[in-house]
Write an enzyme that holds these catalytic residues in place. Structure first.
Site, PDB file in Angstrom:
ATOM      1  N   GLU A 170     -11.334  -4.308  37.720  1.00 53.57           N
ATOM      2  CA  GLU A 170     -12.111  -4.858  38.845  1.00 53.57           C
ATOM      3  C   GLU A 170     -11.361  -6.029  39.480  1.00 53.57           C
ATOM      4  OE1 GLU A 170     -14.692  -3.331  40.025  1.00 53.57           O
ATOM      5  OE2 GLU A 170     -15.557  -2.174  38.372  1.00 53.57           O
ATOM      6  N   ARG A 177     -20.097  -4.542  52.031  1.00 60.54           N
ATOM      7  CA  ARG A 177     -20.290  -4.516  50.575  1.00 60.54           C
ATOM      8  C   ARG A 177     -19.812  -3.192  49.977  1.00 60.54           C
ATOM      9  NH1 ARG A 177     -25.092  -7.068  46.844  1.00 60.54           N
ATOM     10  NH2 ARG A 177     -24.075  -6.537  44.891  1.00 60.54           N
ATOM     11  N   HIS A 219     -14.298   3.773  43.320  1.00 60.61           N
ATOM     12  CA  HIS A 219     -15.454   4.125  42.495  1.00 60.61           C
ATOM     13  C   HIS A 219     -15.951   5.557  42.714  1.00 60.61           C
ATOM     14  CE1 HIS A 219     -15.340  -0.067  41.474  1.00 60.61           C
ATOM     15  NE2 HIS A 219     -16.444   0.004  40.754  1.00 60.61           N
ATOM     16  N   GLU A 254     -25.720  -4.051  51.363  1.00 64.08           N
ATOM     17  CA  GLU A 254     -24.827  -2.912  51.634  1.00 64.08           C
ATOM     18  C   GLU A 254     -25.299  -2.126  52.845  1.00 64.08           C
ATOM     19  OE1 GLU A 254     -23.309  -1.317  47.928  1.00 64.08           O
ATOM     20  OE2 GLU A 254     -22.895   0.581  48.924  1.00 64.08           O
TER      21      GLU A 254
HETATM   22  P1  NAD Z   1     -21.455  -3.580  28.370  1.00 62.32           P
HETATM   23  O1  NAD Z   1     -22.494  -4.441  28.900  1.00 62.32           O
HETATM   24  O2  NAD Z   1     -21.858  -2.295  27.734  1.00 62.32           O
HETATM   25  O3  NAD Z   1     -20.552  -4.408  27.355  1.00 62.32           O
HETATM   26  C1  NAD Z   1     -19.475  -3.752  26.720  1.00 62.32           C
HETATM   27  C2  NAD Z   1     -19.505  -3.920  25.203  1.00 62.32           C
HETATM   28  O4  NAD Z   1     -19.007  -5.206  24.873  1.00 62.32           O
HETATM   29  C3  NAD Z   1     -20.864  -3.820  24.570  1.00 62.32           C
HETATM   30  O5  NAD Z   1     -20.761  -3.188  23.324  1.00 62.32           O
HETATM   31  C4  NAD Z   1     -21.262  -5.277  24.387  1.00 62.32           C
HETATM   32  O6  NAD Z   1     -22.211  -5.482  23.362  1.00 62.32           O
HETATM   33  C5  NAD Z   1     -19.944  -5.887  24.043  1.00 62.32           C
HETATM   34  N1  NAD Z   1     -19.804  -7.303  24.373  1.00 62.32           N
HETATM   35  C6  NAD Z   1     -20.143  -7.883  25.536  1.00 62.32           C
HETATM   36  N2  NAD Z   1     -19.740  -9.153  25.555  1.00 62.32           N
HETATM   37  C7  NAD Z   1     -19.157  -9.393  24.379  1.00 62.32           C
HETATM   38  C8  NAD Z   1     -18.562 -10.535  23.807  1.00 62.32           C
HETATM   39  N3  NAD Z   1     -18.400 -11.675  24.492  1.00 62.32           N
HETATM   40  N4  NAD Z   1     -18.105 -10.449  22.539  1.00 62.32           N
HETATM   41  C9  NAD Z   1     -18.206  -9.283  21.844  1.00 62.32           C
HETATM   42  N5  NAD Z   1     -18.741  -8.168  22.355  1.00 62.32           N
HETATM   43  C10 NAD Z   1     -19.204  -8.222  23.607  1.00 62.32           C
HETATM   44  O7  NAD Z   1     -20.386  -3.168  29.507  1.00 62.32           O
HETATM   45  P2  NAD Z   1     -19.887  -3.883  30.856  1.00 62.32           P
HETATM   46  O8  NAD Z   1     -18.571  -3.277  31.138  1.00 62.32           O
HETATM   47  O9  NAD Z   1     -20.017  -5.351  30.800  1.00 62.32           O
HETATM   48  O10 NAD Z   1     -20.926  -3.397  31.933  1.00 62.32           O
HETATM   49  C11 NAD Z   1     -21.048  -2.045  32.297  1.00 62.32           C
HETATM   50  C12 NAD Z   1     -22.378  -1.897  33.013  1.00 62.32           C
HETATM   51  O11 NAD Z   1     -22.380  -2.726  34.177  1.00 62.32           O
HETATM   52  C13 NAD Z   1     -22.655  -0.483  33.483  1.00 62.32           C
HETATM   53  O12 NAD Z   1     -23.989  -0.162  33.176  1.00 62.32           O
HETATM   54  C14 NAD Z   1     -22.485  -0.564  34.994  1.00 62.32           C
HETATM   55  O13 NAD Z   1     -23.300   0.352  35.675  1.00 62.32           O
HETATM   56  C15 NAD Z   1     -22.904  -1.982  35.264  1.00 62.32           C
HETATM   57  N6  NAD Z   1     -22.335  -2.567  36.499  1.00 62.32           N
HETATM   58  C16 NAD Z   1     -23.175  -3.174  37.355  1.00 62.32           C
HETATM   59  C17 NAD Z   1     -22.683  -3.753  38.511  1.00 62.32           C
HETATM   60  C18 NAD Z   1     -23.620  -4.484  39.424  1.00 62.32           C
HETATM   61  O14 NAD Z   1     -23.193  -4.896  40.506  1.00 62.32           O
HETATM   62  N7  NAD Z   1     -24.855  -4.701  39.031  1.00 62.32           N
HETATM   63  C19 NAD Z   1     -21.317  -3.717  38.785  1.00 62.32           C
HETATM   64  C20 NAD Z   1     -20.465  -3.094  37.868  1.00 62.32           C
HETATM   65  C21 NAD Z   1     -20.990  -2.510  36.713  1.00 62.32           C
HETATM   66  N1  GLY Z   2     -20.336  -3.706  42.131  1.00 62.36           N
HETATM   67  C1  GLY Z   2     -20.514  -3.414  43.509  1.00 62.36           C
HETATM   68  C2  GLY Z   2     -21.478  -4.306  44.183  1.00 62.36           C
HETATM   69  O1  GLY Z   2     -21.928  -5.271  43.621  1.00 62.36           O
HETATM   70  O2  GLY Z   2     -21.804  -4.049  45.320  1.00 62.36           O
END
Ligand code: NAD
Ligand code: GLY
Length: 363
Positions: free
Chosen positions: A188, A240, A247, A235
């Site tokens: 990202e 946005r 993606h 968006e």
């Molecule tokens: P996640 O939240 O699943 O975290 C990844 C793993 O790392 C998990 O097992 C978690 O428990 C572990 N973890 C997290 N922080 C840790 C730390 N400091 N120490 C040890 N372990 C840790 O994954 P992610 O990549 O953070 O997020 C993916 C999610 O985010 C997806 O559901 C995706 O759809 C969403 N997302 C949302 C947006 C948005 O704009 N809202 C943008 C991108 C992704």
């Molecule tokens: N992750 C894309 C958005 O926040 O729009």
């Protein structure tokens, strides 16, 4: 115990609210700063079984002066569901949380998305603080107010826009993050580099893996995202949508492998290569620029090619399920030049299949 220090601050200024993103180290030790953004005398922390043993006690200590409940969810995308939101709402009702309560998301993007959604629907919307613990959540999901939960076969199908009232980004928390998760977050960061180009992109090759540079790097990403959110919070004007660079490919790759093969950021890395390659095939981006993007992804230790066992036609079908499909037309974010991207709605099936074939690795 490390000394708490705020190293960078980023303001998000929207017509209806503004909030600060604090970036630093050991921020949970700064109880006063946390307390300053708590609207009332109640809070509910949402975290998961991995993060709770690492950081929950510290956060609870900082909130010891107010009524504070905790919901600890199982770890994983599989729990980004209505059932988890129901658990949060149940606790809020059971412990009589009022409209001035605050939900605090302590976790990665999964916890952030669930908590934000629960906050947006409890009492028609209560405050939410994001404490993102993955690099991906720190540079992307905790900022900008997109919240969502999944339904079977429909990722992020139900959600809302609900901005946090503050974001606390503690880079020291990344010390416990698995290396693979950290690298996934770098995809990202590279995406922002392609979006804005210039000095930011130029420096990435030097700073991507330099832990000392992280607070500034994260702040730069948050600033880029904040600027885009300020222009197009929901968006609706297209700005946005640019954040979805790579993606459309990534979501199809994740779906075709049932979300089991790659972390989201890893799929985004392959998607970024595909987007760069498609932009080149359509006559925009030079081959040298495609190679620059590819080299950054390689430097970050990310996958960049589609493995040869993936069905490209299945991927193409899945792209039609992307939220960016409008009037039944696939929309791609293309790169005119590094630092200048745009939404293109007229890419032919032939061009898409061509680029997918170009991106296949036969090794
Ligand atoms: P996640 O939240 O699943 O975290 C990844 C793993 O790392 C998990 O097992 C978690 O428990 C572990 N973890 C997290 N922080 C840790 C730390 N400091 N120490 C040890 N372990 C840790 O994954 P992610 O990549 O953070 O997020 C993916 C999610 O985010 C997806 O559901 C995706 O759809 C969403 N997302 C949302 C947006 C948005 O704009 N809202 C943008 C991108 C992704
Ligand atoms: N992750 C894309 C958005 O926040 O729009």
């Amino acid at each position: 115990m490390g000394k708490s220090e705020v190293l960078q601050e980023v303001e998000v200024k929207l017509p209806h609210l503004r909030y600060t993103i604090y970036i630093g180290r050991h921020l949970l030790h700064d109880a006063a700063r946390l307390q300053a953004v708590i609207p009332g005398t109640q809070a509910l922390i949402v975290t998961n079984q991995t993060l709770a043993p690492l950081y929950l006690d510290r956060l609870r200590e900082a909130l010891c002066h107010i009524q504070c409940q905790v919901v600890i969810l199982p770890d994983g995308e599989a729990y980004k569901t209505q059932a988890s939101v129901a658990k949060i709402h149940k606790a809020l009702i059971q412990y009589k949380h009022h409209r001035d309560t605050v939900l605090i998301a302590l976790g990665g993007g999964v916890i952030g998305d669930i908590t934000g959604f629960a906050a947006s629907t409890y009492h028609r919307g209560v405050a939410c603080i994001q404490i993102p613990t993955t690099l991906l959540a720190q540079v992307d999901s905790a900022v900008g107010g997109k919240t969502a939960i999944n339904y079977p076969g429909a990722k992020n199908a139900v959600g809302s826009f609900h901005q946090p009232c503050a974001v606390f980004i503690d880079v020291a928390m990344l010390d416990t993050l698995p290396e693979r998760e950290f690298r996934a977050g770098l995809a990202e960061v590279i995406k922002y580099g392609v979006l804005v180009g210039g000095d930011f992109l130029g420096q990435l090759a030097h700073v991507l893996l330099d832990k000392q540079a992280l607070p500034l790097l994260i702040a730069q990403c948050c600033r880029i995202k904040a600027r885009i959110i300020q222009q197009d919070e929901r968006e609706s004007t297209g700005q946005r949508a640019l954040l979805n660079l790579g993606h459309t490919f990534a979501h199809a790759l994740e779906a075709v492998t049932h979300y089991e093969r790659w972390l989201h950021g890893e799929a985004v890395a392959i998607g970024l290569y595909c987007a760069a390659r498609l932009s080149h095939n359509l006559g925009c981006l030079s081959l040298a620029d495609v190679n620059q993007v590819d080299a950054l992804l390689q430097h970050a230790g990310l996958p960049r090619r589609i493995p040869s066992d993936i069905s490209l036609s299945a991927m193409y079908e899945l792209m039609y399920q992307d939220k960016k499909v409008q009037k039944n037309k696939l929309r791609f974010i293309l790169i005119k030049k590094l630092g200048e991207c745009y939404v293109e709605a007229s890419v032919s099936e032939q061009d898409v299949m061509h680029v997918l074939a170009d991106a296949v690795s036969f090794t």
